[in-house]
Design a protein around this motif. Structure first.
Motif, PDB file in Angstrom:
ATOM      1  N   GLY A  28      -5.044  -4.080   2.756  1.00 15.49           N
ATOM      2  CA  GLY A  28      -4.146  -4.551   1.699  1.00 15.49           C
ATOM      3  C   GLY A  28      -4.309  -3.750   0.423  1.00 15.49           C
ATOM      4  O   GLY A  28      -3.327  -3.434  -0.253  1.00 15.49           O
ATOM      5  N   THR A  29      -5.541  -3.388   0.104  1.00 18.20           N
ATOM      6  CA  THR A  29      -5.790  -2.569  -1.086  1.00 18.20           C
ATOM      7  C   THR A  29      -5.307  -1.138  -0.864  1.00 18.20           C
ATOM      8  O   THR A  29      -4.626  -0.562  -1.710  1.00 18.20           O
ATOM      9  N   ALA A  30      -5.643  -0.582   0.293  1.00 16.21           N
ATOM     10  CA  ALA A  30      -5.311   0.821   0.579  1.00 16.21           C
ATOM     11  C   ALA A  30      -3.801   1.055   0.615  1.00 16.21           C
ATOM     12  O   ALA A  30      -3.325   2.108   0.180  1.00 16.21           O
ATOM     13  N   LEU A  31      -3.040   0.070   1.116  1.00 10.49           N
ATOM     14  CA  LEU A  31      -1.591   0.246   1.234  1.00 10.49           C
ATOM     15  C   LEU A  31      -0.934   0.557  -0.108  1.00 10.49           C
ATOM     16  O   LEU A  31       0.059   1.272  -0.175  1.00 10.49           O
ATOM     17  N   PHE A  32      -1.498   0.015  -1.186  1.00  9.68           N
ATOM     18  CA  PHE A  32      -0.884   0.211  -2.506  1.00  9.68           C
ATOM     19  C   PHE A  32      -1.235   1.561  -3.116  1.00  9.68           C
ATOM     20  O   PHE A  32      -0.724   1.911  -4.174  1.00  9.68           O
ATOM     21  N   PHE A  33      -2.086   2.324  -2.433  1.00 12.25           N
ATOM     22  CA  PHE A  33      -2.413   3.671  -2.903  1.00 12.25           C
ATOM     23  C   PHE A  33      -1.761   4.748  -2.042  1.00 12.25           C
ATOM     24  O   PHE A  33      -1.970   5.921  -2.267  1.00 12.25           O
ATOM     25  N   VAL A  34      -0.980   4.322  -1.040  1.00 14.45           N
ATOM     26  CA  VAL A  34      -0.296   5.286  -0.165  1.00 14.45           C
ATOM     27  C   VAL A  34       1.102   5.518  -0.727  1.00 14.45           C
ATOM     28  O   VAL A  34       1.934   4.602  -0.731  1.00 14.45           O
ATOM     29  N   LEU A  38       6.486   7.901   5.067  1.00 12.75           N
ATOM     30  CA  LEU A  38       6.116   8.213   6.449  1.00 12.75           C
ATOM     31  C   LEU A  38       4.796   7.557   6.837  1.00 12.75           C
ATOM     32  O   LEU A  38       4.691   6.924   7.890  1.00 12.75           O
ATOM     33  N   TRP A  39       3.761   7.699   5.986  1.00 12.00           N
ATOM     34  CA  TRP A  39       2.453   7.138   6.312  1.00 12.00           C
ATOM     35  C   TRP A  39       2.481   5.610   6.321  1.00 12.00           C
ATOM     36  O   TRP A  39       1.784   4.969   7.113  1.00 12.00           O
ATOM     37  N   LEU A  40       3.300   5.025   5.451  1.00 16.54           N
ATOM     38  CA  LEU A  40       3.431   3.565   5.475  1.00 16.54           C
ATOM     39  C   LEU A  40       4.146   3.111   6.746  1.00 16.54           C
ATOM     40  O   LEU A  40       3.828   2.060   7.308  1.00 16.54           O
ATOM     41  N   ALA A  41       5.100   3.914   7.210  1.00 17.14           N
ATOM     42  CA  ALA A  41       5.771   3.607   8.479  1.00 17.14           C
ATOM     43  C   ALA A  41       4.781   3.681   9.638  1.00 17.14           C
ATOM     44  O   ALA A  41       4.823   2.862  10.567  1.00 17.14           O
ATOM     45  N   VAL A  89      11.946   1.250  -0.549  1.00 24.39           N
ATOM     46  CA  VAL A  89      11.444   1.417   0.820  1.00 24.39           C
ATOM     47  C   VAL A  89       9.924   1.311   0.840  1.00 24.39           C
ATOM     48  O   VAL A  89       9.343   0.649   1.712  1.00 24.39           O
ATOM     49  N   LEU A  90       9.252   1.935  -0.137  1.00 26.65           N
ATOM     50  CA  LEU A  90       7.787   1.868  -0.206  1.00 26.65           C
ATOM     51  C   LEU A  90       7.310   0.424  -0.347  1.00 26.65           C
ATOM     52  O   LEU A  90       6.410  -0.020   0.372  1.00 26.65           O
ATOM     53  N   VAL A  91       7.930  -0.313  -1.265  1.00 32.47           N
ATOM     54  CA  VAL A  91       7.537  -1.708  -1.494  1.00 32.47           C
ATOM     55  C   VAL A  91       7.809  -2.549  -0.245  1.00 32.47           C
ATOM     56  O   VAL A  91       6.975  -3.360   0.175  1.00 32.47           O
ATOM     57  N   GLY A  92       8.973  -2.348   0.374  1.00 30.89           N
ATOM     58  CA  GLY A  92       9.313  -3.090   1.583  1.00 30.89           C
ATOM     59  C   GLY A  92       8.328  -2.833   2.707  1.00 30.89           C
ATOM     60  O   GLY A  92       7.870  -3.766   3.372  1.00 30.89           O
TER      61      GLY A  92
END
Length: 196
Positions: A28-34, A38-41, A89-92
């Motif tokens: 959860g923490t790491a996701l907000f630094f990506v 593409l990497w979030l997908a 898209v990033l937030v979603g």
């Protein structure tokens, strides 16, 4: 979004509750630094893959996504207006990945195991006045009452449909009254058992 335990024998189910909660917090923490769509997908695809490994029915997964869809859509529309489509898209992706991962933890971990883990983790804070048993009880009750409140919401909606009211914000008032009555009853039961 929290669901009750889905019983199965899979590698995901056998991971200890403490490890799952740590992975959830770290992810959860790491996701907000990506900063990459593409990497979030890829992260979202990994979480969906874990649903497959855990043998969670796709109908259950679909229900979770559909339940989240209206809130996600509102947030993404606001992001498009104020920050542009890439930010939306990033937030979603971040929110969907995080909610699905949190839901996977509750689907593959018994509530009792989660509560025991949290109580053990809070044990060292006892000298500071923290009462791990109370925190554990609070978490267990929260997880237990989410589906109960959902059932109450469905009952209120059914009653309103029977009266010819299809969509109305008035639905919130009877739901709130039912929830407060239920909370009073639970409070009285806990008080009768000596829990202040």
């Amino acid at each position: 979004m929290l669901s009750l335990y889905h019983d199965a024998r899979t590698p995901v189910h056998t991971v200890p509750a403490g490890t799952k909660l740590l992975v959830l917090a770290a992810t959860g923490t790491a996701l907000f630094f990506v900063p990459s769509i593409l990497w979030l997908a890829v992260a979202l695809a990994v979480v969906l893959g874990l649903y497959g490994v855990a043998r969670i029915p796709w109908r259950t997964t679909g229900r979770q996504v559909l339940g989240l869809a209206p809130f996600l859509a509102l947030i993404m529309v606001a992001q498009v207006i104020f920050s542009g489509w890439q930010s939306a898209v990033l937030v979603g992706e971040r929110l969907l990945t995080l909610v699905l991962l949190a839901n996977l933890v509750t689907l593959t971990t018994r509530t009792s195991a989660m509560v025991e883990t949290i109580e053990r983790a809070l044990g060292p804070l006892r000298p500071l006045g923290v009462r791990p048993d109370r925190v554990g009880l609070l978490i267990a009750m929260t997880i237990r009452f989410i589906p109960v409140i959902r059932e109450q919401a469905e009952l209120v909606r059914s009653a309103q449909r029977a009266r010819g009211i299809e969509r109305s914000t008035v639905f919130l008032v009877p739901l709130l009254i039912r929830t407060l009555r239920m909370a009073d009853g639970v409070g009285e039961a806990l008080d009768a058992r000596g829990l202040d």
